[in-house]
Motif scaffolding. Structure first.
Motif, PDB file in Angstrom:
ATOM      1  N   VAL A 102       0.793  -1.232   0.000  1.00 28.08           N
ATOM      2  CA  VAL A 102       0.000   0.000   0.000  1.00 28.08           C
ATOM      3  C   VAL A 102       0.827   1.285   0.000  1.00 28.08           C
ATOM      4  N   MET A 103       2.041   1.239   0.525  1.00 32.62           N
ATOM      5  CA  MET A 103       2.816   2.477   0.643  1.00 32.62           C
ATOM      6  C   MET A 103       3.079   3.170  -0.696  1.00 32.62           C
ATOM      7  N   PRO A 104       3.434   2.463  -1.769  1.00 27.35           N
ATOM      8  CA  PRO A 104       3.623   3.178  -3.039  1.00 27.35           C
ATOM      9  C   PRO A 104       2.356   3.912  -3.494  1.00 27.35           C
ATOM     10  N   PHE A 105       1.201   3.285  -3.299  1.00 28.41           N
ATOM     11  CA  PHE A 105      -0.076   3.912  -3.653  1.00 28.41           C
ATOM     12  C   PHE A 105      -0.326   5.143  -2.792  1.00 28.41           C
ATOM     13  N   ILE A 106      -0.074   5.022  -1.505  1.00 23.71           N
ATOM     14  CA  ILE A 106      -0.290   6.136  -0.583  1.00 23.71           C
ATOM     15  C   ILE A 106       0.604   7.312  -0.951  1.00 23.71           C
ATOM     16  N   ILE A 107       1.879   7.046  -1.135  1.00 30.48           N
ATOM     17  CA  ILE A 107       2.837   8.109  -1.466  1.00 30.48           C
ATOM     18  C   ILE A 107       2.463   8.791  -2.776  1.00 30.48           C
ATOM     19  N   LYS A 108       2.079   8.017  -3.756  1.00 29.79           N
ATOM     20  CA  LYS A 108       1.737   8.569  -5.069  1.00 29.79           C
ATOM     21  C   LYS A 108       0.465   9.413  -5.039  1.00 29.79           C
ATOM     22  N   ASN A 109      -0.502   9.038  -4.224  1.00 28.09           N
ATOM     23  CA  ASN A 109      -1.838   9.644  -4.319  1.00 28.09           C
ATOM     24  C   ASN A 109      -2.273  10.502  -3.141  1.00 28.09           C
ATOM     25  N   MET A 110      -1.477  10.602  -2.091  1.00 29.20           N
ATOM     26  CA  MET A 110      -1.896  11.348  -0.900  1.00 29.20           C
ATOM     27  C   MET A 110      -2.207  12.815  -1.220  1.00 29.20           C
ATOM     28  N   ARG A 111      -1.537  13.385  -2.175  1.00 32.64           N
ATOM     29  CA  ARG A 111      -1.766  14.793  -2.532  1.00 32.64           C
ATOM     30  C   ARG A 111      -2.298  14.938  -3.954  1.00 32.64           C
ATOM     31  N   ASN A 112      -2.863  13.886  -4.473  1.00 34.07           N
ATOM     32  CA  ASN A 112      -3.393  13.907  -5.832  1.00 34.07           C
ATOM     33  C   ASN A 112      -4.558  14.881  -5.936  1.00 34.07           C
ATOM     34  N   GLU A 113      -4.666  15.546  -7.061  1.00 33.28           N
ATOM     35  CA  GLU A 113      -5.779  16.485  -7.270  1.00 33.28           C
ATOM     36  C   GLU A 113      -7.111  15.759  -7.409  1.00 33.28           C
ATOM     37  N   ASN A 114      -7.091  14.528  -7.882  1.00 34.77           N
ATOM     38  CA  ASN A 114      -8.306  13.730  -8.017  1.00 34.77           C
ATOM     39  C   ASN A 114      -8.746  13.277  -6.621  1.00 34.77           C
ATOM     40  N   TRP A 115      -9.913  13.746  -6.198  1.00 34.97           N
ATOM     41  CA  TRP A 115     -10.369  13.468  -4.838  1.00 34.97           C
ATOM     42  C   TRP A 115     -10.551  11.978  -4.568  1.00 34.97           C
ATOM     43  N   ARG A 116     -10.915  11.236  -5.590  1.00 33.77           N
ATOM     44  CA  ARG A 116     -11.117   9.793  -5.390  1.00 33.77           C
ATOM     45  C   ARG A 116      -9.796   9.096  -5.065  1.00 33.77           C
ATOM     46  N   LEU A 117      -8.757   9.437  -5.795  1.00 34.41           N
ATOM     47  CA  LEU A 117      -7.435   8.847  -5.531  1.00 34.41           C
ATOM     48  C   LEU A 117      -6.912   9.294  -4.171  1.00 34.41           C
ATOM     49  N   ARG A 118      -7.109  10.576  -3.865  1.00 26.32           N
ATOM     50  CA  ARG A 118      -6.643  11.109  -2.588  1.00 26.32           C
ATOM     51  C   ARG A 118      -7.372  10.428  -1.422  1.00 26.32           C
ATOM     52  N   GLU A 119      -8.685  10.292  -1.539  1.00 29.74           N
ATOM     53  CA  GLU A 119      -9.451   9.639  -0.474  1.00 29.74           C
ATOM     54  C   GLU A 119      -9.058   8.168  -0.330  1.00 29.74           C
ATOM     55  N   ALA A 120      -8.838   7.478  -1.429  1.00 27.93           N
ATOM     56  CA  ALA A 120      -8.396   6.084  -1.366  1.00 27.93           C
ATOM     57  C   ALA A 120      -7.039   5.983  -0.672  1.00 27.93           C
ATOM     58  N   ALA A 121      -6.152   6.945  -0.946  1.00 29.37           N
ATOM     59  CA  ALA A 121      -4.841   6.961  -0.292  1.00 29.37           C
ATOM     60  C   ALA A 121      -4.990   7.209   1.208  1.00 29.37           C
ATOM     61  N   VAL A 122      -5.884   8.115   1.578  1.00 31.80           N
ATOM     62  CA  VAL A 122      -6.110   8.411   2.997  1.00 31.80           C
ATOM     63  C   VAL A 122      -6.688   7.192   3.719  1.00 31.80           C
ATOM     64  N   ILE A 123      -7.627   6.524   3.089  1.00 27.50           N
ATOM     65  CA  ILE A 123      -8.207   5.310   3.689  1.00 27.50           C
ATOM     66  C   ILE A 123      -7.123   4.249   3.859  1.00 27.50           C
ATOM     67  N   SER A 124      -6.303   4.048   2.829  1.00 26.40           N
ATOM     68  CA  SER A 124      -5.212   3.070   2.900  1.00 26.40           C
ATOM     69  C   SER A 124      -4.222   3.438   3.998  1.00 26.40           C
ATOM     70  N   PHE A 125      -3.931   4.735   4.102  1.00 25.84           N
ATOM     71  CA  PHE A 125      -3.022   5.203   5.143  1.00 25.84           C
ATOM     72  C   PHE A 125      -3.610   4.925   6.523  1.00 25.84           C
ATOM     73  N   GLY A 126      -4.890   5.205   6.683  1.00 25.03           N
ATOM     74  CA  GLY A 126      -5.549   4.954   7.966  1.00 25.03           C
ATOM     75  C   GLY A 126      -5.488   3.495   8.366  1.00 25.03           C
ATOM     76  N   ILE A 127      -5.775   2.623   7.421  1.00 27.92           N
ATOM     77  CA  ILE A 127      -5.731   1.183   7.693  1.00 27.92           C
ATOM     78  C   ILE A 127      -4.311   0.765   8.069  1.00 27.92           C
TER      79      ILE A 127
END
Length: 149
Positions: A102-127
């Protein structure tokens, strides 16, 4: 087969495939608890299916996490919710091994402009962070498939 089902265009098929893996995780978690607690004279054998499937399954689940509903009032069980639930179970099952996936996904998308990718990264980070905190506090049980979570 389940990877193809998770990539299917029909949400009900995706949810059923995700539920299959959630059930696998629940069974493996139960087996790990039996082994740790020695609650059975003949504990079930742990095959570690999730550890073996993680590299194929988790990227599909991360993609499903991006399929959130546009309507914040929508209470219907959806693919993103099923994927988040499954990811939590995977974290319990395989422990810190989830971080590699999950870390590569989180790092790539945590600040993504696309809210869906950003929210998915935040959820993954939380888990993932919940798992790290559990392990740091001593209440986590290490790596799944090795007698712990």
């Amino acid at each position: 087969l389940t990877s193809e089902a998770i990539q299917n265009e029909h949400d009900e098929i995706k949810k059923q495939a995700i539920e299959f893996w959630s059930s696998i995780c629940e069974q493996e978690i139960d087996i790990q608890e039996e082994i740790e607690e020695k609650s059975s004279s003949t504990p079930r054998k742990m095959y570690g299916f999730m550890k073996k499937a993680a590299s194929q399954l988790i990227p599909n689940l991360l993609k499903c996490l991006t399929q959130q509903s546009e309507d914040p009032e929508d209470d219907e069980w959806n693919v993103a919710q099923a994927a988040a639930c499954c990811m939590e179970l995977i974290a319990q099952d395989i422990g810190d091994d989830i971080l590699d996936h999950v870390m590569p996904f989180i790092i790539k998308n945590m600040r993504n402009e696309n809210w869906r990718l950003r929210e998915a990264a935040v959820i993954s980070f939380g888990i993932s962070s919940m798992k790290i905190v559990e392990m740091g506090s001593g209440s986590g049980r290490g790596r799944g498939g090795e007698g712990g979570r």
